[in-house]
Write a protein that holds these residues in place. Structure first.
Motif, mmCIF file in Angstrom:
data_model
loop_
_atom_site.group_PDB
_atom_site.id
_atom_site.type_symbol
_atom_site.label_atom_id
_atom_site.label_comp_id
_atom_site.label_asym_id
_atom_site.label_seq_id
_atom_site.Cartn_x
_atom_site.Cartn_y
_atom_site.Cartn_z
ATOM 1 N N ASP A 1 0.853 -1.190 0.000
ATOM 2 C CA ASP A 1 0.000 0.000 0.000
ATOM 3 C C ASP A 1 0.888 1.240 0.000
ATOM 4 O O ASP A 1 1.852 1.326 0.777
ATOM 5 C CB ASP A 1 -0.900 0.019 1.234
ATOM 6 C CG ASP A 1 -1.938 -1.085 1.208
ATOM 7 O OD1 ASP A 1 -2.321 -1.504 0.097
ATOM 8 O OD2 ASP A 1 -2.353 -1.539 2.292
ATOM 9 N N PHE A 2 0.600 2.185 -0.865
ATOM 10 C CA PHE A 2 1.364 3.440 -0.865
ATOM 11 C C PHE A 2 0.496 4.565 -1.428
ATOM 12 O O PHE A 2 -0.477 4.336 -2.153
ATOM 13 C CB PHE A 2 2.665 3.322 -1.671
ATOM 14 C CG PHE A 2 2.490 3.012 -3.139
ATOM 15 C CD1 PHE A 2 2.091 3.991 -4.044
ATOM 16 C CD2 PHE A 2 2.750 1.738 -3.625
ATOM 17 C CE1 PHE A 2 1.941 3.715 -5.399
ATOM 18 C CE2 PHE A 2 2.605 1.448 -4.978
ATOM 19 C CZ PHE A 2 2.198 2.431 -5.867
ATOM 20 N N THR A 3 0.873 5.770 -1.052
ATOM 21 C CA THR A 3 0.271 6.994 -1.591
ATOM 22 C C THR A 3 1.416 7.937 -1.902
ATOM 23 O O THR A 3 2.097 8.430 -0.983
ATOM 24 C CB THR A 3 -0.695 7.644 -0.585
ATOM 25 O OG1 THR A 3 -1.748 6.722 -0.269
ATOM 26 C CG2 THR A 3 -1.306 8.911 -1.169
ATOM 27 N N LEU A 4 1.660 8.189 -3.182
ATOM 28 C CA LEU A 4 2.781 9.009 -3.618
ATOM 29 C C LEU A 4 2.318 9.999 -4.678
ATOM 30 O O LEU A 4 1.241 9.856 -5.251
ATOM 31 C CB LEU A 4 3.904 8.130 -4.186
ATOM 32 C CG LEU A 4 4.530 7.107 -3.231
ATOM 33 C CD1 LEU A 4 5.418 6.124 -4.007
ATOM 34 C CD2 LEU A 4 5.340 7.807 -2.133
ATOM 35 N N LEU B 1 -3.978 1.562 -8.944
ATOM 36 C CA LEU B 1 -3.278 0.838 -10.010
ATOM 37 C C LEU B 1 -3.831 -0.562 -10.233
ATOM 38 O O LEU B 1 -3.456 -1.226 -11.202
ATOM 39 C CB LEU B 1 -1.779 0.750 -9.678
ATOM 40 C CG LEU B 1 -1.029 2.088 -9.647
ATOM 41 C CD1 LEU B 1 0.379 1.889 -9.104
ATOM 42 C CD2 LEU B 1 -0.985 2.724 -11.021
ATOM 43 N N LYS B 2 -4.689 -1.008 -9.340
ATOM 44 C CA LYS B 2 -5.244 -2.349 -9.495
ATOM 45 C C LYS B 2 -6.251 -2.385 -10.647
ATOM 46 O O LYS B 2 -6.802 -1.365 -11.040
ATOM 47 C CB LYS B 2 -5.924 -2.806 -8.197
ATOM 48 C CG LYS B 2 -4.944 -3.132 -7.084
ATOM 49 C CD LYS B 2 -5.662 -3.656 -5.854
ATOM 50 C CE LYS B 2 -4.688 -4.003 -4.738
ATOM 51 N NZ LYS B 2 -5.385 -4.490 -3.521
ATOM 52 N N GLY B 3 -6.461 -3.575 -11.164
ATOM 53 C CA GLY B 3 -7.409 -3.731 -12.253
ATOM 54 C C GLY B 3 -6.759 -3.883 -13.607
ATOM 55 O O GLY B 3 -7.431 -4.175 -14.603
ATOM 56 N N LYS C 1 -1.585 -2.403 -24.619
ATOM 57 C CA LYS C 1 -1.987 -1.025 -24.325
ATOM 58 C C LYS C 1 -2.650 -0.905 -22.956
ATOM 59 O O LYS C 1 -2.887 0.206 -22.477
ATOM 60 C CB LYS C 1 -2.932 -0.517 -25.421
ATOM 61 C CG LYS C 1 -2.276 -0.435 -26.796
ATOM 62 C CD LYS C 1 -3.253 0.055 -27.854
ATOM 63 C CE LYS C 1 -2.571 0.232 -29.204
ATOM 64 N NZ LYS C 1 -2.022 -1.020 -29.734
ATOM 65 N N ASP C 2 -2.978 -2.039 -22.353
ATOM 66 C CA ASP C 2 -3.622 -2.010 -21.040
ATOM 67 C C ASP C 2 -2.622 -1.946 -19.895
ATOM 68 O O ASP C 2 -3.004 -1.790 -18.742
ATOM 69 C CB ASP C 2 -4.504 -3.249 -20.864
ATOM 70 C CG ASP C 2 -3.704 -4.545 -20.952
ATOM 71 O OD1 ASP C 2 -2.743 -4.592 -21.750
ATOM 72 O OD2 ASP C 2 -4.037 -5.505 -20.237
ATOM 73 N N VAL C 3 -1.340 -2.059 -20.195
ATOM 74 C CA VAL C 3 -0.315 -2.100 -19.144
ATOM 75 C C VAL C 3 0.087 -0.681 -18.730
ATOM 76 O O VAL C 3 0.321 0.172 -19.588
ATOM 77 C CB VAL C 3 0.931 -2.869 -19.636
ATOM 78 C CG1 VAL C 3 2.065 -2.771 -18.623
ATOM 79 C CG2 VAL C 3 0.585 -4.326 -19.901
ATOM 80 N N ARG C 4 0.167 -0.459 -17.421
ATOM 81 C CA ARG C 4 0.673 0.821 -16.915
ATOM 82 C C ARG C 4 2.137 0.654 -16.536
ATOM 83 O O ARG C 4 2.540 -0.399 -16.045
ATOM 84 C CB ARG C 4 -0.131 1.285 -15.698
ATOM 85 C CG ARG C 4 -1.536 1.724 -16.054
ATOM 86 C CD ARG C 4 -2.302 2.219 -14.852
ATOM 87 N NE ARG C 4 -1.874 3.530 -14.384
ATOM 88 C CZ ARG C 4 -2.549 4.246 -13.480
ATOM 89 N NH1 ARG C 4 -3.674 3.769 -12.959
ATOM 90 N NH2 ARG C 4 -2.116 5.431 -13.099
ATOM 91 N N VAL C 5 2.905 1.711 -16.760
ATOM 92 C CA VAL C 5 4.320 1.714 -16.391
ATOM 93 C C VAL C 5 4.519 2.746 -15.282
ATOM 94 O O VAL C 5 4.157 3.920 -15.442
ATOM 95 C CB VAL C 5 5.228 2.055 -17.590
ATOM 96 C CG1 VAL C 5 6.690 1.973 -17.183
ATOM 97 C CG2 VAL C 5 4.936 1.116 -18.761
ATOM 98 N N LEU D 1 6.923 -7.058 -12.643
ATOM 99 C CA LEU D 1 5.601 -7.117 -13.239
ATOM 100 C C LEU D 1 4.590 -7.541 -12.178
ATOM 101 O O LEU D 1 4.792 -8.542 -11.487
ATOM 102 C CB LEU D 1 5.569 -8.128 -14.392
ATOM 103 C CG LEU D 1 6.657 -8.010 -15.458
ATOM 104 C CD1 LEU D 1 6.395 -9.016 -16.580
ATOM 105 C CD2 LEU D 1 6.738 -6.599 -16.004
ATOM 106 N N ALA D 2 3.519 -6.765 -12.057
ATOM 107 C CA ALA D 2 2.433 -7.092 -11.134
ATOM 108 C C ALA D 2 1.171 -7.354 -11.941
ATOM 109 O O ALA D 2 0.941 -6.724 -12.980
ATOM 110 C CB ALA D 2 2.206 -5.957 -10.147
ATOM 111 N N ASP D 3 0.369 -8.284 -11.468
ATOM 112 C CA ASP D 3 -0.865 -8.586 -12.194
ATOM 113 C C ASP D 3 -1.982 -7.636 -11.768
ATOM 114 O O ASP D 3 -1.794 -6.757 -10.919
ATOM 115 C CB ASP D 3 -1.264 -10.056 -12.031
ATOM 116 C CG ASP D 3 -1.561 -10.447 -10.591
ATOM 117 O OD1 ASP D 3 -1.881 -9.559 -9.774
ATOM 118 O OD2 ASP D 3 -1.477 -11.655 -10.272
ATOM 119 N N ALA D 4 -3.146 -7.807 -12.375
ATOM 120 C CA ALA D 4 -4.256 -6.887 -12.140
ATOM 121 C C ALA D 4 -4.781 -6.919 -10.708
ATOM 122 O O ALA D 4 -5.419 -5.972 -10.250
ATOM 123 C CB ALA D 4 -5.400 -7.198 -13.117
#
Length: 204
Positions: free
Chosen positions: A59-62, A75-77, A110-114, A176-179
């Motif tokens: 868990d983080f808030t940045l 970032l989940k989903g 295109k669904d991946v966030r970096v 790499l993290a999953d949804a």
């Protein structure tokens, strides 16, 4: 009825045609197998290092380079690529980000966030982070998260990252993290290639 010699000739031609088709098929399969064999895959079929199933994104808030608040929950989903970088880096970090950029393009994800996470909170600031993204052609494609050492330390710890120090280079890892927010695959900089990363992004 066809003469015996003509029948034999037709049979021979048919067998040759079948052999040619079979040979082409096997050659194609061998080519595809060779492409996969070019990567050293785990028994589960991953090119990167498989992370423990209990290892989750903390868990983080940045704040990002534009001052926008980013949380782990937001970032989940969708899959996320986490890169641990610093804005004044001139070698490993730019190469790391370019590899990620190329892999995402190759995998057509295109669904991946970096998400880049600072490993040098003393020197990283919004202006330098935005400049880094611009130089790497990642403006709008990557978020650079900033914070104090106190804010970032729990994130580093959860991802097993050594931050940048005067006498010690940071852990230039890509994770790499999953949804669902679970850490799945890790790539140390020295072992990450565009092909390997694209392969695992395609499976994620």
């Amino acid at each position: 009825m066809l003469p015996a010699r003509l029948r034999l000739a037709l049979i021979a031609l048919s067998l040759c045609a079948v052999a040619a088709v079979l040979g082409a098929t096997l050659a194609s399969r061998a080519g595809n197998a060779n492409e996969t064999r070019g990567l050293e895959l785990s028994k589960d079929g991953w090119a990167g290092a498989v992370r423990p199933p209990t290892q989750r994104v903390p868990d983080f808030t940045l704040k990002d380079q534009d001052g926008k608040t980013v949380t782990s929950a937001s970032l989940k989903g969708r899959p996320v690529v986490y890169a641990f970088v610093y804005s004044t880096c001139e070698d490993t970090c730019p190469a790391q980000v370019q590899t990620i950029k190329g892999a995402i393009d190759d995998a057509d994800r295109k669904d991946v966030r970096v998400v880049g996470i600072s490993v040098d909170p003393v020197n990283d600031n919004p202006k330098r982070a935005a400049s880094f993204l611009l130089k790497q052609g990642m403006t709008g494609r990557m978020e650079f998260l900033l914070g104090t050492r106190e804010q970032l330390q729990p994130v580093w710890d959860a991802f097993a990252i050594q931050p940048q120090q005067d006498n010690l280079e940071h852990s230039a890892h890509t994770i790499l993290a999953d949804a669902s927010g679970r850490q799945r695959i890790g790539f140390p900089y020295d072992f990450m290639t565009q092909e390997a990363l694209a392969h695992d992004l395609g499976r994620l």
